[in-house]
Scaffold this motif. Sequence first.
Motif, PDB file in Angstrom:
ATOM      1  N   ILE A  99     -28.549  59.334  15.251  1.00 20.94           N
ATOM      2  CA  ILE A  99     -28.596  58.952  13.522  1.00 20.94           C
ATOM      3  C   ILE A  99     -27.303  58.869  13.037  1.00 20.94           C
ATOM      4  N   GLU A 103     -27.953  53.367  12.522  1.00 20.78           N
ATOM      5  CA  GLU A 103     -29.124  53.496  11.428  1.00 20.78           C
ATOM      6  C   GLU A 103     -30.488  53.185  11.689  1.00 20.78           C
ATOM      7  N   LEU A 106     -33.201  55.685  10.951  1.00 17.74           N
ATOM      8  CA  LEU A 106     -32.814  56.546   9.594  1.00 17.74           C
ATOM      9  C   LEU A 106     -34.047  56.011   8.807  1.00 17.74           C
ATOM     10  N   GLY A 112     -32.317  58.773   3.050  1.00 18.73           N
ATOM     11  CA  GLY A 112     -32.017  58.431   4.562  1.00 18.73           C
ATOM     12  C   GLY A 112     -30.597  58.328   4.652  1.00 18.73           C
ATOM     13  N   TYR A 116     -31.295  63.188   4.624  1.00 17.45           N
ATOM     14  CA  TYR A 116     -31.968  63.227   6.088  1.00 17.45           C
ATOM     15  C   TYR A 116     -30.870  63.681   6.938  1.00 17.45           C
ATOM     16  N   HIS A 117     -29.766  63.330   6.980  1.00 21.14           N
ATOM     17  CA  HIS A 117     -28.672  63.758   8.069  1.00 21.14           C
ATOM     18  C   HIS A 117     -28.607  65.189   7.709  1.00 21.14           C
TER      19      HIS A 117
END
Length: 295
Positions: A99, A103, A106, A112, A116-117
């Motif tokens: 990720i 992308e 994601l 995202g 999210y990361h």
Amino acid sequence: MASPSAYDKLSPRSTNLDLIKQYNSGLAVWVAFFTFVFLIYYKFSDGDFSFLMTYAALTRTFGFALLLVRMFIKQHAKGVSRKTLEMYVLVFFPRLVSILRHEGYLPYDKSGDFIYHAAEMLSMALAAACLFYMHTRFERSYQRDYDTFGSVGLPSHLGTLYMIVPCVVLAVLLHPTLNNDFISDTTWTLSMYMETCAIIPQLYMFQRSAANKGVVEVLVSHSVFALGFARVLDMIFWLYSYHELSDAAGSKSVGMLVLATQFIHIAIMGDFFYYYLISIKTGKAMQLPISASMV
């Protein structure tokens, strides 16, 4: 000073009150977490269905944060599986390899772009921190005699190879191609497959541990439930989105396999979920049947 008989009568009641306080505190933490997720949704989401992936990632972070806090509150690592922590570190590493480079996997949701990361990186850091302290500060309290999943035919500390090797082979052979990059697609799929079985050593340890006689410590139960709940959220998302996953030949079977692994994960944790919810309902310590097999 109270007589021994009077003390004996009061001690169980005091213990029960302590347990009730612990569970009430745990529930308060869950309420705080749900409030935090709502704020994240309100501030950083555009309302897309894929926010469920971010929600799941945040829940995993919450689970490992609870576990680390519990270690320092109790000053020991009893009841915690080192093998499960090793597996989760291995889950997050290939996922981040994928990720952070592409992308395709994601969330489409605005969360995202960053949240999210950050959640996945923090989860890996927390899991690694728990593992580090189990090897150092809390090494003496680690119950290696009960953390024995996969010890048949292999040294106990290599037992996770029974899960890792099949997952690697399966990921290499069967993976979607959203990123059109072999490494990125394979590592993401590997993380999904390994997450399905990462919790097994912990569940196995619950059953093996004679020290707690089937009782799961409050914060440990909340932590494990959080990891399972995260998988439920992922499963809901992929239940409606698995058709987007196809292999190089265009077959949708790989998407069905990814979805199936999540159903398997939930099935593996079925007994745990049941007894966890019973403990929440009754406000009592989580009791696992000694003879029942959860794996």
